[in-house]
Scaffold this motif. Structure first.
Motif, short mmCIF file in Angstrom:
data_model
loop_
_atom_site.label_atom_id
_atom_site.label_comp_id
_atom_site.label_asym_id
_atom_site.label_seq_id
_atom_site.Cartn_x
_atom_site.Cartn_y
_atom_site.Cartn_z
N TYR A 1 37.41 -10.48 72.01
CA TYR A 1 35.95 -9.55 72.34
C TYR A 1 37.03 -8.84 70.65
N ILE A 2 35.74 -7.68 70.77
CA ILE A 2 34.97 -7.11 69.15
C ILE A 2 35.51 -5.87 69.35
N ASP A 3 35.41 -5.62 67.91
CA ASP A 3 35.72 -3.65 67.53
C ASP A 3 36.34 -3.81 66.30
N SER A 4 36.05 -2.42 65.74
CA SER A 4 36.32 -2.65 64.48
C SER A 4 37.72 -3.51 64.85
N LEU B 1 34.17 -10.59 61.38
CA LEU B 1 33.41 -11.72 61.28
C LEU B 1 32.09 -10.93 60.54
N THR B 2 32.00 -9.46 60.25
CA THR B 2 31.09 -8.63 59.46
C THR B 2 31.02 -7.35 59.27
N ARG B 3 30.40 -6.40 58.59
CA ARG B 3 31.03 -4.72 58.07
C ARG B 3 29.28 -4.28 58.11
N LEU B 4 29.58 -3.05 59.03
CA LEU B 4 28.67 -2.47 59.62
C LEU B 4 28.72 -0.96 59.03
N PRO B 5 27.72 -0.48 58.59
CA PRO B 5 27.53 0.88 57.98
C PRO B 5 27.50 1.73 59.21
N LEU B 6 28.60 2.74 59.18
CA LEU B 6 29.00 3.96 60.09
C LEU B 6 28.01 5.07 59.35
N ASP C 1 32.56 0.03 59.08
CA ASP C 1 33.14 -0.49 59.84
C ASP C 1 33.56 -1.59 59.40
N GLN C 2 34.70 -2.84 59.26
CA GLN C 2 34.82 -3.78 59.17
C GLN C 2 35.18 -5.01 60.79
N ILE C 3 34.08 -5.49 61.56
CA ILE C 3 33.80 -5.87 62.64
C ILE C 3 34.62 -7.29 62.98
#
Length: 233
Positions: A159-162, A184-189, A97-99
């Motif tokens: 507001y924070i989300d994908s 902000l960052t990328r988080l593995p799903l 996910d791109q956050i």
């Protein structure tokens, strides 16, 4: 398409012929009709191993509850160790996910290092405090919250989300030019599997198949078809 549906709990099996997947509906990712990037990835993972997908579209927090109660085998779209009881996580992620942060353009653009000093909101059930550093002020909100209004009257800074969800929220704003999206960052799903014999067997199938697919590049055409970044470089 390899698409099934199910209702209620079913008997455990040492070698499941299908995987009961619960997911919120995300546009072009986990559509209720079985189309989308995530469903195409998971079909590529499971179907060659003789496991068909049986999907159920439910709100995100309910998808977790179904897995914890053993009424689903896995839910889609979890971050690593987001839930710490009644579930297990595989070694492999399936996407990332791109956050992003959505805020007023008049505010200084946040960075991953500075975001912790801001007042943040995100949807109920998403534990971003585990993945963003040094957060001091944050709260969860309901799906029907008026997020653009909340930011305009300074009830929150960001507001924070994908990326897809942030863009959807921005599309609801009456004055979209007043807002800015900042990566902000990328988080593995991950899939979060049920901590029972079915879930553990299916998690092993998932990791074994992902070993193969990442090694041979078998998922590259899927990401290319959906024009999304390949997360296994």
């Amino acid at each position: 398409m390899g698409l099934l549906t199910w209702t209620g709990a079913q008997a455990e099996s040492a070698v499941p012929s299908h995987i009961r997947l619960a997911s919120e509906v995300w546009e072009e990712d986990t559509e209720a009709d079985g189309t989308g990037l995530a469903w195409d990835i998971l079909r590529q993972v499971f179907e060659p191993a003789g496991v068909e997908l049986a999907i159920q579209s439910v709100p995100y927090t309910r998808s977790i509850g179904l897995v914890q109660r053993g009424e689903a085998d896995a839910w889609v779209g979890s971050y690593r160790d987001e839930i710490d009881h009644g579930v297990i996580y595989p070694r492999w992620h399936y996407d990332a996910d791109q956050i992003d942060a959505l805020g007023l353009s008049e505010r200084p653009a946040p960075t991953l290092a500075s975001i912790g000093t801001a007042q943040l909101v995100w949807m109920r059930g998403y534990a971003f405090q585990r993945y963003l550093p040094n957060l001091k002020s944050y709260r969860e909100i309901q799906r029907d919250s008026d997020i653009p209004r909340m930011l305009q009257v300074h009830r929150a800074d960001f507001y924070i989300d994908s990326r897809a969800e942030v863009e959807a929220v921005l599309g609801q704003a009456t004055e979209p030019a007043r807002f800015r999206i900042t990566p902000l960052t990328r988080l593995p799903l991950y899939l979060g599997f049920a901590d029972n014999p079915r879930g553990r067997a299916l998690a092993q199938v998932f990791d074994t198949r992902m070993d193969e697919l990442v090694k041979n590049g078998g998922l590259r055409p899927v990401f290319a078809r959906w024009q999304q970044p390949y997360p296994f470089e």
